[in-house]
Design an enzyme around this catalytic site. Structure first.
Site, PDB file in Angstrom:
ATOM      1  N   TYR A  33       0.833  -1.201   0.000  1.00  9.87           N
ATOM      2  CA  TYR A  33       0.000   0.000   0.000  1.00  9.87           C
ATOM      3  C   TYR A  33       0.865   1.247   0.000  1.00  9.87           C
ATOM      4  CZ  TYR A  33       0.822   0.982   5.012  1.00  9.87           C
ATOM      5  OH  TYR A  33       1.387   1.294   6.214  1.00  9.87           O
ATOM      6  N   ARG A  52       8.287   4.284  -4.593  1.00  6.64           N
ATOM      7  CA  ARG A  52       8.348   3.311  -3.487  1.00  6.64           C
ATOM      8  C   ARG A  52       7.345   2.179  -3.715  1.00  6.64           C
ATOM      9  NH1 ARG A  52       7.531   5.434   2.557  1.00  6.64           N
ATOM     10  NH2 ARG A  52       5.385   5.648   1.822  1.00  6.64           N
ATOM     11  N   ARG A 100      -7.465 -20.401  -2.331  1.00 10.85           N
ATOM     12  CA  ARG A 100      -6.461 -20.249  -1.279  1.00 10.85           C
ATOM     13  C   ARG A 100      -5.366 -21.315  -1.365  1.00 10.85           C
ATOM     14  NH1 ARG A 100      -5.095 -21.645   3.897  1.00 10.85           N
ATOM     15  NH2 ARG A 100      -4.213 -19.955   5.140  1.00 10.85           N
ATOM     16  N   HIS A 102      -0.919 -21.087  -0.430  1.00 11.23           N
ATOM     17  CA  HIS A 102       0.115 -20.123  -0.036  1.00 11.23           C
ATOM     18  C   HIS A 102       0.990 -19.660  -1.206  1.00 11.23           C
ATOM     19  CE1 HIS A 102      -1.158 -21.536   3.861  1.00 11.23           C
ATOM     20  NE2 HIS A 102      -0.369 -20.663   4.478  1.00 11.23           N
ATOM     21  N   GLU A 182      11.620   2.512  14.565  1.00 12.98           N
ATOM     22  CA  GLU A 182      10.683   3.536  14.071  1.00 12.98           C
ATOM     23  C   GLU A 182       9.362   3.382  14.805  1.00 12.98           C
ATOM     24  OE1 GLU A 182       9.495   2.957   9.959  1.00 12.98           O
ATOM     25  OE2 GLU A 182       9.543   0.777  10.197  1.00 12.98           O
ATOM     26  N   LEU A 207      10.963   1.556   7.500  1.00 16.73           N
ATOM     27  CA  LEU A 207      10.425   1.903   6.186  1.00 16.73           C
ATOM     28  C   LEU A 207      11.092   3.207   5.767  1.00 16.73           C
ATOM     29  CD1 LEU A 207       8.071   1.348   4.048  1.00 16.73           C
ATOM     30  CD2 LEU A 207       6.946   3.261   5.182  1.00 16.73           C
TER      31      LEU A 207
END
Ligand code: PDD
Length: 285
Positions: A33, A52, A100, A102, A182, A207
Site C-alpha cells: 500500500y 516506493r 487459497r 500459499h 521507528e 520503512l
C-alpha cells in the site's frame, strides 16, 4: 455526499465497493500500500510515493497492475470525486484473487487495485502539533523486511493499540540491540542538546519514509546538522526535542516518551520550524 472508491477499474460508492473474499490481500496480507497527503486538492510528493510503490511490488514479485501514468490518473480522479482538499489518499495493490494456496497463483492472476481518499481536519492536526504527542516504546517484533510497505501490519496494529491503552499516540519499536527503529506508522527522530537532528539509517530496520527523505533535504537547506545513526530510548528521554514523521502528520512533535517529558514537555522550536517549512520542499501534483 457518499464517498467513492476505485476498485479494479470502477469508481463505486463506498457501500458497493467490494473485493472478492479470496483476494490474497484478505487471506494472506499478500499486498502493498501507499498513503499520500492531499493538500489544496493536490497530491504531495506523488512521484516518490509511486517509486516506493513500484519497489514494494517488485520486492514481492507482484506485477504493476497498470502503467504509472494511469495510476496517477486514478489517484487524481478519486481525490476529485471525493472533493478532498486536505486529507489522504490510500492505494492498495494485492496479488489478486485465487483459490487459497500459499504459493503464488499459477498462472498469475490480475493484481487487485483499490484507491480511496478521505478528508482530514487540518485545524485539528495543527492543534495536535501545537500540543505534541506522547509515545511509548515496545519491543521490535516485526519481520526484517519492513522496508517493503506491505499491508501485513499486525505488529504495528498491536503496538499502536498498546500506545492508545497507555494514553499515548504512537509506539516506537526498540530492536534487540536496544535502539529505536521507528514508530508503528511513522519514522522516529530526536534532536540532541547541541541541536543535532538524529535519525536511524534507512538501510535496515525501518520503512524509508518519503517524509523522512524530504525532511533530510529541508535540514540541508536550513543548514541544520543531521546525524544518521540509531539512538536508544535513554538518549531520547534526555534529548532536547523529539518528533515523528509520516505523510499524514508531516513533522509531529513528541513531548513525552514512556511517561517522561521530553524538552520540558513542550513541542520543540526546531521541530515546529521543520514542520512550518516542510511543504516548501514538497512536489505537488
Ligand atoms: N505510515 N514507518 C512506518 C512503519 C509507516 O507506516 C509510515 C507511514 C512511515 C512514514 O512513511 P511516509 O513518510 O512515507 O508516510 C514510517 C502511513 C502513513 C500509514 O500506514 O498510514
Amino acid at each position: 455526499m457518499s464517498r467513492i472508491a476505485y476498485v479494479n477499474g470502477q469508481y463505486r460508492p463506498m457501500r458497493d465497493a467490494v473485493v472478492n473474499i479470496e483476494d490474497r490481500g484478505y487471506q494472506f496480507s499478500d499486498g502493498i500500500y501507499e498513503v499520500c497527503e492531499i493538500r489544496g486538492g493536490r497530491i504531495v510528493d506523488m512521484p516518490r510515493h509511486l517509486a516506493r510503490l513500484q519497489r514494494s511490488l517488485s520486492e514481492l514479485r507482484i506485477a504493476m497492475p497498470m502503467p504509472l501514468a494511469s495510476l496517477e490518473v486514478v489517484i487524481h480522479e478519486v481525490v476529485r470525486r471525493n472533493r478532498v482538499n486536505y486529507g489522504i489518499v490510500y492505494l492498495q495493490i494485492s496479488r489478486g484473487v485465487a483459490r487459497r494456496d500459499h504459493a503464488f497463483p499459477s498462472p498469475a492472476v490480475r493484481p487487485s487495485v483499490v484507491v480511496t481518499a478521505r478528508s482530514l481536519n487540518l485545524e485539528k492536526n495543527e492543534a495536535t502539533a501545537s500540543h505534541g504527542i506522547k509515545v511509548i516504546t515496545t519491543a521490535e517484533n516485526r519481520w526484517p523486511r519492513v522496508d517493503i510497505k506491505s499491508i501485513s501490519l499486525l505488529p504495528n496494529v498491536l503496538a499502536k493499540q498498546q500506545a492508545r491503552e497507555q494514553g499515548a499516540y504512537e509506539a516506537w519499536f526498540v530492536d534487540r540491540d536496544g535502539f529505536v527503529t521507528e514508530g508503528a506508522s511513522s519514522n522516529a527522530w530526536i534532536i540532541t542538546k547541541d541541536g543535532i537532528v538524529v535519525t536511524r539509517s534507512a538501510d535496515a530496520g525501518i520503512l524509508p519514509g518519503i517524509t523522512r527523505t524530504v525532511l533530510t533535504e529541508v535540514l540541508a537547506a536550513l543548514q541544520i546538522r543531521l546525524e544518521v545513526r540509531p539512538f536508544t530510548p535513554q538518549e531520547a528521554y534526555e534529548a532536547a526535542e523529539a518528533f515523528v514523521t509520516a505523510c499524514s502528520q508531516i513533522v509531529m512533535p513528541v513531548v513525552a516518551i514512556d511517561g517522561k517529558p521530553v524538552g520540558g514537555g513542550q513541542p520543540g522550536p526546531i521541530a515546529l520550524k521543520l514542520r512550518q517549512h516542510f511543504h516548501q520542499f514538497s512536489a505537488f501534483s
